[in-house]
Design an enzyme around this catalytic site. Sequence first.
Site, PDB file in Angstrom:
ATOM      1  N   TYR A 191       0.823  -1.214   0.000  1.00 61.30           N
ATOM      2  CA  TYR A 191       0.000   0.000   0.000  1.00 61.30           C
ATOM      3  C   TYR A 191       0.861   1.271   0.000  1.00 61.30           C
ATOM      4  CZ  TYR A 191      -4.187  -2.737   0.102  1.00 61.30           C
ATOM      5  OH  TYR A 191      -5.192  -3.605  -0.269  1.00 61.30           O
ATOM      6  N   HIS A 205     -15.034   0.933  -0.866  1.00 62.18           N
ATOM      7  CA  HIS A 205     -13.894   0.097  -0.473  1.00 62.18           C
ATOM      8  C   HIS A 205     -12.826   0.899   0.267  1.00 62.18           C
ATOM      9  CE1 HIS A 205     -14.951  -3.147  -3.733  1.00 62.18           C
ATOM     10  NE2 HIS A 205     -15.732  -3.194  -2.677  1.00 62.18           N
ATOM     11  N   ASP A 226      -8.613   5.437  -4.652  1.00 60.09           N
ATOM     12  CA  ASP A 226      -7.905   6.679  -5.016  1.00 60.09           C
ATOM     13  C   ASP A 226      -8.815   7.890  -4.790  1.00 60.09           C
ATOM     14  OD1 ASP A 226      -9.353   7.476  -7.484  1.00 60.09           O
ATOM     15  OD2 ASP A 226      -8.482   5.677  -8.373  1.00 60.09           O
ATOM     16  N   ALA A 271     -12.365   4.841 -20.938  1.00 60.96           N
ATOM     17  CA  ALA A 271     -13.219   5.722 -20.128  1.00 60.96           C
ATOM     18  C   ALA A 271     -13.002   7.196 -20.476  1.00 60.96           C
ATOM     19  CB  ALA A 271     -12.946   5.486 -18.643  1.00 60.96           C
ATOM     20  N   SER A 282     -15.046  -4.760 -13.611  1.00 61.23           N
ATOM     21  CA  SER A 282     -15.184  -6.086 -14.226  1.00 61.23           C
ATOM     22  C   SER A 282     -16.456  -6.787 -13.779  1.00 61.23           C
ATOM     23  CB  SER A 282     -13.971  -6.946 -13.875  1.00 61.23           C
ATOM     24  OG  SER A 282     -13.862  -7.075 -12.464  1.00 61.23           O
ATOM     25  N   GLN A 288     -15.622   2.069  -6.220  1.00 59.64           N
ATOM     26  CA  GLN A 288     -14.899   0.980  -5.554  1.00 59.64           C
ATOM     27  C   GLN A 288     -13.434   1.365  -5.398  1.00 59.64           C
ATOM     28  OE1 GLN A 288     -16.138  -3.072  -7.385  1.00 59.64           O
ATOM     29  NE2 GLN A 288     -16.787  -1.539  -8.850  1.00 59.64           N
ATOM     30  N   ASN A 289     -13.043   2.449  -6.032  1.00 58.77           N
ATOM     31  CA  ASN A 289     -11.625   2.827  -6.035  1.00 58.77           C
ATOM     32  C   ASN A 289     -11.233   3.487  -4.721  1.00 58.77           C
ATOM     33  OD1 ASN A 289     -11.743   1.937  -8.630  1.00 58.77           O
ATOM     34  ND2 ASN A 289     -11.785   3.968  -9.567  1.00 58.77           N
ATOM     35  N   CYS A 307      -6.678   3.181  13.015  1.00 56.51           N
ATOM     36  CA  CYS A 307      -6.052   2.474  14.136  1.00 56.51           C
ATOM     37  C   CYS A 307      -6.942   1.296  14.519  1.00 56.51           C
ATOM     38  CB  CYS A 307      -5.872   3.422  15.322  1.00 56.51           C
ATOM     39  SG  CYS A 307      -5.212   2.580  16.785  1.00 56.51           S
TER      40      CYS A 307
HETATM   41  C1  BJW Z   1     -11.307   0.030 -18.496  1.00 58.76           C
HETATM   42  C2  BJW Z   1     -10.135   0.662 -18.905  1.00 58.76           C
HETATM   43  C3  BJW Z   1     -10.256   1.932 -19.478  1.00 58.76           C
HETATM   44  C4  BJW Z   1      -9.619  -1.263 -18.085  1.00 58.76           C
HETATM   45  N1  BJW Z   1     -11.450   2.483 -19.614  1.00 58.76           N
HETATM   46  N2  BJW Z   1     -12.488   0.603 -18.645  1.00 58.76           N
HETATM   47  C5  BJW Z   1     -21.334 -12.878  -3.106  1.00 58.76           C
HETATM   48  C6  BJW Z   1     -21.945 -11.896  -2.338  1.00 58.76           C
HETATM   49  C7  BJW Z   1     -21.198 -11.130  -1.426  1.00 58.76           C
HETATM   50  C8  BJW Z   1     -19.840 -11.349  -1.271  1.00 58.76           C
HETATM   51  C9  BJW Z   1     -19.227 -12.337  -2.033  1.00 58.76           C
HETATM   52  C10 BJW Z   1     -19.955 -13.073  -2.927  1.00 58.76           C
HETATM   53  N3  BJW Z   1     -19.129 -13.948  -3.544  1.00 58.76           N
HETATM   54  C11 BJW Z   1     -17.895 -13.766  -3.048  1.00 58.76           C
HETATM   55  C12 BJW Z   1     -17.907 -12.784  -2.120  1.00 58.76           C
HETATM   56  C13 BJW Z   1     -16.708 -12.309  -1.348  1.00 58.76           C
HETATM   57  C14 BJW Z   1     -15.851 -11.272  -1.984  1.00 58.76           C
HETATM   58  C15 BJW Z   1     -15.865 -11.371  -3.494  1.00 58.76           C
HETATM   59  O1  BJW Z   1     -16.602 -10.708  -4.189  1.00 58.76           O
HETATM   60  N4  BJW Z   1     -15.012 -12.195  -4.060  1.00 58.76           N
HETATM   61  C16 BJW Z   1     -14.979 -12.349  -5.534  1.00 58.76           C
HETATM   62  C17 BJW Z   1     -13.541 -12.179  -6.008  1.00 58.76           C
HETATM   63  C18 BJW Z   1     -15.624 -13.649  -5.899  1.00 58.76           C
HETATM   64  N5  BJW Z   1     -16.288  -9.960  -1.545  1.00 58.76           N
HETATM   65  C19 BJW Z   1     -15.872  -9.451  -0.387  1.00 58.76           C
HETATM   66  O2  BJW Z   1     -15.142 -10.071   0.371  1.00 58.76           O
HETATM   67  C20 BJW Z   1     -16.386  -8.073  -0.028  1.00 58.76           C
HETATM   68  N6  BJW Z   1     -16.951  -8.095   1.274  1.00 58.76           N
HETATM   69  C21 BJW Z   1     -18.109  -8.703   1.529  1.00 58.76           C
HETATM   70  O3  BJW Z   1     -18.721  -9.310   0.690  1.00 58.76           O
HETATM   71  O4  BJW Z   1     -18.530  -8.558   2.812  1.00 58.76           O
HETATM   72  C22 BJW Z   1     -19.707  -9.234   3.181  1.00 58.76           C
HETATM   73  C23 BJW Z   1     -19.477  -9.871   4.505  1.00 58.76           C
HETATM   74  C24 BJW Z   1     -18.330  -9.648   5.204  1.00 58.76           C
HETATM   75  C25 BJW Z   1     -18.137 -10.269   6.420  1.00 58.76           C
HETATM   76  C26 BJW Z   1     -19.094 -11.105   6.893  1.00 58.76           C
HETATM   77  C27 BJW Z   1     -20.255 -11.315   6.168  1.00 58.76           C
HETATM   78  C28 BJW Z   1     -20.444 -10.698   4.967  1.00 58.76           C
HETATM   79  C29 BJW Z   1     -15.228  -7.075   0.058  1.00 58.76           C
HETATM   80  C30 BJW Z   1     -14.589  -6.867  -1.266  1.00 58.76           C
HETATM   81  C31 BJW Z   1     -13.387  -5.932  -1.082  1.00 58.76           C
HETATM   82  C32 BJW Z   1     -12.626  -5.773  -2.377  1.00 58.76           C
HETATM   83  N7  BJW Z   1     -11.388  -5.162  -2.103  1.00 58.76           N
HETATM   84  C33 BJW Z   1     -10.546  -4.786  -3.230  1.00 58.76           C
HETATM   85  C34 BJW Z   1      -9.236  -4.241  -2.680  1.00 58.76           C
HETATM   86  C35 BJW Z   1      -9.499  -2.863  -2.023  1.00 58.76           C
HETATM   87  C36 BJW Z   1      -8.238  -2.206  -1.591  1.00 58.76           C
HETATM   88  C37 BJW Z   1      -7.244  -2.067  -2.726  1.00 58.76           C
HETATM   89  O5  BJW Z   1      -7.502  -1.359  -3.730  1.00 58.76           O
HETATM   90  O6  BJW Z   1      -6.177  -2.680  -2.597  1.00 58.76           O
HETATM   91  O7  BJW Z   1     -11.214  -3.805  -4.026  1.00 58.76           O
HETATM   92  S1  BJW Z   1     -10.246  -6.120  -4.391  1.00 58.76           S
HETATM   93  C38 BJW Z   1     -10.290  -5.096  -5.828  1.00 58.76           C
HETATM   94  O8  BJW Z   1     -11.418  -5.501  -6.645  1.00 58.76           O
HETATM   95  C39 BJW Z   1     -10.594  -3.664  -5.328  1.00 58.76           C
HETATM   96  C40 BJW Z   1     -11.593  -3.215  -6.352  1.00 58.76           C
HETATM   97  O9  BJW Z   1     -12.363  -2.132  -5.841  1.00 58.76           O
HETATM   98  C41 BJW Z   1     -12.397  -4.447  -6.630  1.00 58.76           C
HETATM   99  C42 BJW Z   1     -13.140  -4.405  -7.944  1.00 58.76           C
HETATM  100  O10 BJW Z   1     -12.271  -4.356  -9.001  1.00 58.76           O
HETATM  101  P1  BJW Z   1     -12.636  -3.512 -10.310  1.00 58.76           P
HETATM  102  O11 BJW Z   1     -12.704  -2.077  -9.985  1.00 58.76           O
HETATM  103  O12 BJW Z   1     -13.824  -4.089 -10.966  1.00 58.76           O
HETATM  104  O13 BJW Z   1     -11.314  -3.721 -11.191  1.00 58.76           O
HETATM  105  P2  BJW Z   1     -10.983  -4.899 -12.244  1.00 58.76           P
HETATM  106  O14 BJW Z   1      -9.527  -4.858 -12.490  1.00 58.76           O
HETATM  107  O15 BJW Z   1     -11.564  -6.181 -11.816  1.00 58.76           O
HETATM  108  O16 BJW Z   1     -11.758  -4.459 -13.568  1.00 58.76           O
HETATM  109  C43 BJW Z   1     -11.359  -3.300 -14.286  1.00 58.76           C
HETATM  110  C44 BJW Z   1     -12.300  -3.124 -15.480  1.00 58.76           C
HETATM  111  O17 BJW Z   1     -11.948  -1.923 -16.137  1.00 58.76           O
HETATM  112  C45 BJW Z   1     -12.215  -4.254 -16.534  1.00 58.76           C
HETATM  113  O18 BJW Z   1     -13.523  -4.676 -16.868  1.00 58.76           O
HETATM  114  C46 BJW Z   1     -11.549  -3.577 -17.739  1.00 58.76           C
HETATM  115  O19 BJW Z   1     -12.062  -4.041 -18.977  1.00 58.76           O
HETATM  116  C47 BJW Z   1     -11.898  -2.128 -17.531  1.00 58.76           C
HETATM  117  N8  BJW Z   1     -10.927  -1.169 -18.081  1.00 58.76           N
HETATM  118  N9  BJW Z   1      -9.047  -0.164 -18.733  1.00 58.76           N
HETATM  119  C48 BJW Z   1     -12.534   1.804 -19.257  1.00 58.76           C
HETATM  120  N10 BJW Z   1      -9.128   2.627 -19.974  1.00 58.76           N
END
Ligand code: BJW
Length: 235
Positions: free
Chosen positions: A52, A108, A93, A219, A177, A90-91, A116
């Site tokens: 980070y 997020h 930033d 975008a 995604s 979700q970002n 803390c």
């Molecule tokens: C462009 C481009 C350009 C590229 N122009 N476009 C079902 C229900 C509920 C939960 C779950 C479930 N199944 C599984 C879960 C658990 C889990 C989950 O979803 N896992 C999956 C991987 C299967 N979810 C969680 O754990 C979440 N918590 C939760 O559910 O709590 C409920 C609970 C908790 C406790 C007890 C009981 C219930 C939390 C999720 C946290 C995600 N964290 C991260 C890291 C954050 C910190 C960091 O940044 O380091 O968040 S992971 C990462 O993925 C980050 C992002 O916000 C997130 C989403 O990613 P995003 O933004 O979609 O990015 P990409 O790379 O995937 O996609 C980019 C897209 O852009 C692509 O489509 C490209 O084509 C496009 N693109 N260039 C336009 N120029």
Amino acid sequence: MRVFVLTGAGISAESGLGTFRDPGGIWERFDPMKLATPEAFASDPEQVHAFYNLRRRDLLAAEPNEGHRALARLEAALTASGGSLYLCTQNIDDLHERAGSRVVHHMHGELLKARCTGCGAVVEWRGELDVATACPGCGRRGGMRPDVVWFGEMPVGLDEAAMAIETSDLFVSIGTSGSVYPAAGFVDIAREAGVRTAELNLEPSDNAWAFDERRYGPAGEVVPAFVESLLAGRG
Ligand code: BJW
């Protein structure tokens, strides 16, 4: 008109911040289970801090792009005409804010904040964090962490977001995604409430089929064009 926008890493890609799941993306180079879970932080906090710290440095060197700026224009125009924009990202930033968006829901968390784990204090944080960092609130060392939401943790403000989706006229998903829940399920909330849905992305997302309208391209081009068409009443 009330518009709900969900953004993901794709909107910041042209600002030089990597996406997660694209070829060469962050999760191809780094293992999310070793860096973005509470268990990873408990077992190897130094490694998590290093990851980070690197991303915080990259963010401080980045600038918002035309996609961020178009959404700031949309917020201003909708507000001026009695409507509203609910911008949920979700970002972690701060590029929406730096582009001029006034109200941003960071479901997020935020990279430029630290929390803390002892006293719960949340503070602005632009420098490095490590295991020796003392909490400015309680003085305890070893408990400071990035104020971001890791896998298995509860995203911020889900009830408020769901209510905003259900009461909107248009739901727009940009640069995500559609593979991480619960954000990936927001489009289903919109559909069930009869809200019109649109996806703007580089390529079809995992749940592209769920959207009424789809526009594909960078975008920095697709978002300004979509915003202009909305404001001209053609969206
Ligand atoms: C462009 C481009 C350009 C590229 N122009 N476009 C079902 C229900 C509920 C939960 C779950 C479930 N199944 C599984 C879960 C658990 C889990 C989950 O979803 N896992 C999956 C991987 C299967 N979810 C969680 O754990 C979440 N918590 C939760 O559910 O709590 C409920 C609970 C908790 C406790 C007890 C009981 C219930 C939390 C999720 C946290 C995600 N964290 C991260 C890291 C954050 C910190 C960091 O940044 O380091 O968040 S992971 C990462 O993925 C980050 C992002 O916000 C997130 C989403 O990613 P995003 O933004 O979609 O990015 P990409 O790379 O995937 O996609 C980019 C897209 O852009 C692509 O489509 C490209 O084509 C496009 N693109 N260039 C336009 N120029």
